[in-house]
Design an enzyme around this catalytic site. Structure first.
Site, PDB file in Angstrom:
ATOM      1  N   THR A   1       0.839  -1.205   0.000  1.00  7.71           N
ATOM      2  CA  THR A   1       0.000   0.000   0.000  1.00  7.71           C
ATOM      3  C   THR A   1       0.874   1.255   0.000  1.00  7.71           C
ATOM      4  OG1 THR A   1      -1.713  -1.236   1.135  1.00  7.71           O
ATOM      5  CG2 THR A   1      -1.935   1.156   1.132  1.00  7.71           C
TER       6      THR A   1
ATOM      7  N   LYS B   1       5.825  10.778  21.534  1.00  9.22           N
ATOM      8  CA  LYS B   1       5.853  11.784  22.610  1.00  9.22           C
ATOM      9  C   LYS B   1       4.457  12.052  23.149  1.00  9.22           C
ATOM     10  CE  LYS B   1       9.599  14.332  20.330  1.00  9.22           C
ATOM     11  NZ  LYS B   1       9.900  15.641  19.704  1.00  9.22           N
TER      12      LYS B   1
ATOM     13  N   ARG C   1      -2.550   4.877   7.397  1.00  2.85           N
ATOM     14  CA  ARG C   1      -2.948   3.560   7.910  1.00  2.85           C
ATOM     15  C   ARG C   1      -2.729   3.563   9.414  1.00  2.85           C
ATOM     16  NH1 ARG C   1      -0.790  -2.103   5.556  1.00  2.85           N
ATOM     17  NH2 ARG C   1      -2.440  -1.587   4.085  1.00  2.85           N
TER      18      ARG C   1
HETATM   19  C1  NCD Z   1      -3.873  -6.214   3.462  1.00  3.94           C
HETATM   20  C2  NCD Z   1      -4.103  -5.271   4.636  1.00  3.94           C
HETATM   21  O1  NCD Z   1      -3.172  -4.567   5.053  1.00  3.94           O
HETATM   22  O2  NCD Z   1      -5.234  -5.229   5.074  1.00  3.94           O
HETATM   23  N1  NCD Z   1      -2.649  -6.004   2.846  1.00  3.94           N
HETATM   24  C3  NCD Z   1      -2.571  -5.097   1.816  1.00  3.94           C
HETATM   25  O3  NCD Z   1      -2.779  -3.917   1.991  1.00  3.94           O
HETATM   26  N2  NCD Z   1      -2.303  -5.586   0.601  1.00  3.94           N
HETATM   27  C4  NCD Z   1      -4.137  -7.634   3.783  1.00  3.94           C
HETATM   28  C5  NCD Z   1      -3.441  -8.264   4.956  1.00  3.94           C
HETATM   29  O4  NCD Z   1      -2.610  -7.634   5.631  1.00  3.94           O
HETATM   30  O5  NCD Z   1      -3.724  -9.439   5.209  1.00  3.94           O
END
Ligand code: NCD
Length: 310
Positions: free
Chosen positions: A60, A88, A109
């Site tokens: 990603t 921190k 994320r």
């Molecule tokens: C997925 C996630 O991060 O949700 N990975 C990704 O972005 N390709 C799937 C996973 O981690 O199993």
């Protein structure tokens, strides 16, 4: 002409309109043709994407970064939260308000469901959700949809099996909402403990889609045009023993595929642990590496559309 996605956040797939979905897929196809022909239009020259990844990521983050570079834009990244002021005690709201002054778009994320929405509420630049805990992962679902369209030649008339950890897997949450817009039959394959949340299954049925829930992978393999395997999401388990019990629930091997349709497409968002035996990689329908590569044109499309540079 400005699209309705200009200035918008991409947090979940369920609120996207059909027209927006079409636009994302067609813009990605356009960018893929440009990439194949070696053209670089530098549409995003002078723009900055901030990537804030507070959970592990390979595909990603790197495909978003590659997408931004391919568009001629620049990238600033927090790849390891231990190197940011989060250690921190800085709140996410403060962090994104600061980053808003450095960047034109934020990709993030975080381990908590709903966190991307909170960030989006705190800033006025577009926020793209790169995965919010066990919530959603909309950009993955869009590249998955793009992959199905390319591999199968259509999105209507398909039987699609989603298998594995449907409870915690955010990619399948987002993907199911996209597939439900088409004439698809969905088969959800999981152990009882890892079923698709009822909230989502109910919502899909309300959208008029046929949903079958089962524990049996072999039957689903035989009936499907697309088989989407997922990893059991170890990091979401409170009880490590429960994970140990469930981690080998489904392992796809060549023998199981002998009974599949010859045109089956086999997908996985990756990383795989043991869900797909390496021997399956030689199957012509094994699309998971092609799927990962499709992340670049889809993320180019999203970045260009939300910043109005398409
Ligand atoms: C997925 C996630 O991060 O949700 N990975 C990704 O972005 N390709 C799937 C996973 O981690 O199993």
């Amino acid at each position: 002409m400005a699209s309705t996605l200009h200035g918008k956040d991409i947090l979940r797939t369920d609120p996207l309109t059909d027209a927006e979905l079409d636009l994302i897929l067609s813009t990605a196809a356009h960018f893929e043709r440009e990439l194949d022909s070696g053209q670089h239009a530098n549409r995003m020259a002078g723009q900055v994407m901030a990537a804030m990844f507070f959970e592990p990521s390979t595909r990603t983050r790197l495909s978003f970064e590659a997408a931004m570079h391919r568009l001629g834009g620049d990238v600033i990244t927090i790849a390891d939260p231990k190197t940011s002021s989060a250690v921190k005690g800085e709140s996410m709201g403060d962090a994104v308000r600061v980053i808003e002054g450095y960047a034109d778009v934020i990709v993030m994320r975080r381990p908590r469901k709903g966190s991307a929405q909170e960030a989006a509420d705190a800033v006025s630049i577009p926020v793209i959700n790169g995965g919010d805990g066990a919530g959603q992962h909309p950009t993955q679902a869009l590249l998955d949809t793009y992959t199905i369209q390319k591999e199968q030649g259509a999105l209507d008339g398909l039987t699609v099996a989603l298998a594995g950890d449907l409870k915690n897997g955010r990619t399948v949450h987002s993907l199911a909402y996209v597939l439900a817009r088409f004439d698809t039959e969905l088969i959800f394959v999981s152990p009882p403990q890892l079923r698709m949340p009822a909230r989502i299954t109910d919502g899909l049925r309300e959208m008029g889609v046929t949903v079958i829930e089962t524990e049996g992978l072999a039957d689903a393999v035989q009936e499907s045009d697309v088989l989407y395997m997922t990893r059991i999401q170890k990091e979401r388990f409170e009880d490590p023993e429960e994970y140990e019990r469930l981690k080998g629930a489904y392992v796809l091997d060549s023998a199981m595929l002998e009974l599949a349709r010859p045109t089956i497409t086999i997908m996985h968002p990756l990383p795989r642990v043991n869900e797909i035996k390496p021997e399956v990689d030689a199957h012509p329908g094994a699309a998971y590496f092609r799927q990962a590569h499709n992340g670049v044109p889809i993320r180019m499309a999203l970045l260009a559309l939300v910043t109005g540079r398409n």
